[in-house]
Design an enzyme around this catalytic site. Structure first.
Site, PDB file in Angstrom:
ATOM      1  N   HIS A 110       0.825  -1.212   0.000  1.00  0.00           N
ATOM      2  CA  HIS A 110       0.000   0.000   0.000  1.00  0.00           C
ATOM      3  C   HIS A 110       0.863   1.268   0.000  1.00  0.00           C
ATOM      4  CE1 HIS A 110      -3.134  -2.950   0.594  1.00  0.00           C
ATOM      5  NE2 HIS A 110      -2.455  -3.404   1.631  1.00  0.00           N
ATOM      6  N   GLU A 147      -1.597   0.290   8.117  1.00  0.00           N
ATOM      7  CA  GLU A 147      -0.786  -0.779   7.542  1.00  0.00           C
ATOM      8  C   GLU A 147       0.329  -0.211   6.675  1.00  0.00           C
ATOM      9  OE1 GLU A 147      -1.219  -4.639   4.535  1.00  0.00           O
ATOM     10  OE2 GLU A 147      -2.949  -3.352   4.923  1.00  0.00           O
ATOM     11  N   HIS A 202       3.103  -6.998   4.428  1.00  0.00           N
ATOM     12  CA  HIS A 202       1.734  -6.596   4.741  1.00  0.00           C
ATOM     13  C   HIS A 202       1.404  -6.903   6.196  1.00  0.00           C
ATOM     14  CE1 HIS A 202       0.049  -5.781   0.649  1.00  0.00           C
ATOM     15  NE2 HIS A 202       1.091  -6.533   0.287  1.00  0.00           N
ATOM     16  N   GLU A 284       2.056 -11.632   5.555  1.00  0.00           N
ATOM     17  CA  GLU A 284       1.080 -10.951   6.417  1.00  0.00           C
ATOM     18  C   GLU A 284       1.584 -11.157   7.845  1.00  0.00           C
ATOM     19  OE1 GLU A 284      -1.466  -9.185   5.505  1.00  0.00           O
ATOM     20  OE2 GLU A 284      -1.931  -9.786   3.441  1.00  0.00           O
TER      21      GLU A 284
END
Length: 320
Positions: A110, A147, A202, A284
């Site tokens: 992101h 995040e 992430h 993640e």
């Protein structure tokens, strides 16, 4: 609704200056001033973890100031943002080290500015199997730690550790563009670099009570511009090394909601994996929506451990 990311770990206070009380004290001023300048250049450290096999802990934190971001989808999303093209940030490799000659691309998931560019990040891009949004804003903790801030911080720490091993390290983005890049461009950056390994960092946004990390592996895809058949095997090897070292470095358990306790999950719907022609995985690191995981993700000391675990997995993979 917008999130305001708190500054969880403020920088250390500066040492106060001392006046030259005596000639002896005055003689120490140049040395003290030099030390102070070095401290200011480094920026202090919020990472309390000790150095491991990969190298020394990074002394910088990417979350030096709070940012405002918008809420996002809870599913791990690989769609990244389109933005004006910018050359990936590249590190100068260390003079020596076991990874000299190796190229590692780190993909911080992101972008902190995505929420200001909803039209751009909602643009559909071709991921081979179908089309998908360029990117999302990412998720955030219930307290507002984004995040996108987390991923940049861990990426910076990883870069320091891997450089110490002699690797050339490139970031797909370094908070240096208003949004993006899109998922397809992120894949192209790794491909164009002929990377020996690519890791997309992430943190998940699942339901409270869902805890732990998982590593996402590319499944076999051969459709349109996507052909992962050559990288499925080596990507699994990379993911397995990262998962094992992540447990050892952080003490975190594999996900209790994805991967059947293995910490590994194979997917064919993520463009960043589908379009890669080099070994690549997603990590993640935990679930931002669970308070216990969030307490780890917002800790600089724990983020250093996460960077250590991922980096050691990369080193293990590249050294065979």
């Amino acid at each position: 609704m917008s999130y305001v990311g708190p500054d969880f770990e403020p920088p250390r206070p500066r040492r106060s200056r001392r006046g030259p009380l005596t000639v002896a004290v005055a003689a120490l001023v140049p040395g003290a001033l030099l030390g102070w300048l070095v401290y200011e250049a480094v920026g202090g450290s919020d990472a309390g973890a000790s150095a491991g096999a990969v190298g020394t802990p990074s002394s910088s934190s990417a979350s030096a100031s709070p940012r405002t971001s918008a809420p996002t989808s809870s599913a791990p999303d690989d769609a990244k943002q389109p933005a004006p093209s910018a050359a990936p940030t590249t590190s100068a490799p260390a003079a020596t080290g076991p990874l000299k000659g190796k190229v590692v691309v780190i993909d911080p998931g992101h972008n902190p500015g995505n929420f200001r560019h909803t039209a751009e990040i909602n643009r559909k891009v071709d991921i081979g199997t179908n089309t998908k949004e360029c990117d999302t804003t990412g998720t955030a903790t219930n307290s507002g730690y984004a995040e996108a801030e987390f991923t940049l911080d861990v990426a910076h720490r990883m870069r320091t550790l891997l450089q110490a091993q002699g690797a050339t390290v490139k970031l797909t983005q370094d908070g240096d563009r208003p949004y993006g890049p899109c998922v397809d461009e992120r894949a192209r950056i790794g491909n164009a670099a002929h990377a020996d390994a690519v890791v997309s960092v992430h943190a998940d946004g699942s339901a409270a009570g869902n805890r732990g990390f998982h590593v996402i592996l590319p499944g076999s895809v051969h459709a349109g511009a996507a052909d992962t058949r050559a990288i499925v095997g080596p990507s699994r090897g990379l993911g397995e090394r990262i998962a094992g070292n992540f447990v050892r470095a952080t003490g975190s358990a594999p996900s209790n909601y994805i991967g059947d306790g293995t910490g590994l999950d194979t997917r064919t719907d993520l463009g960043g994996l589908n379009l890669s022609t080099v070994p690549k995985v997603f990590v993640e690191c935990g679930n931002m929506r669970d308070n216990k995981d969030a307490a780890l993700l917002t800790s600089g000391a724990w983020r250093q451990k996460a960077a250590q675990g991922i980096s050691e997995g990369i080193v293990s993979f590249l050294r065979g």
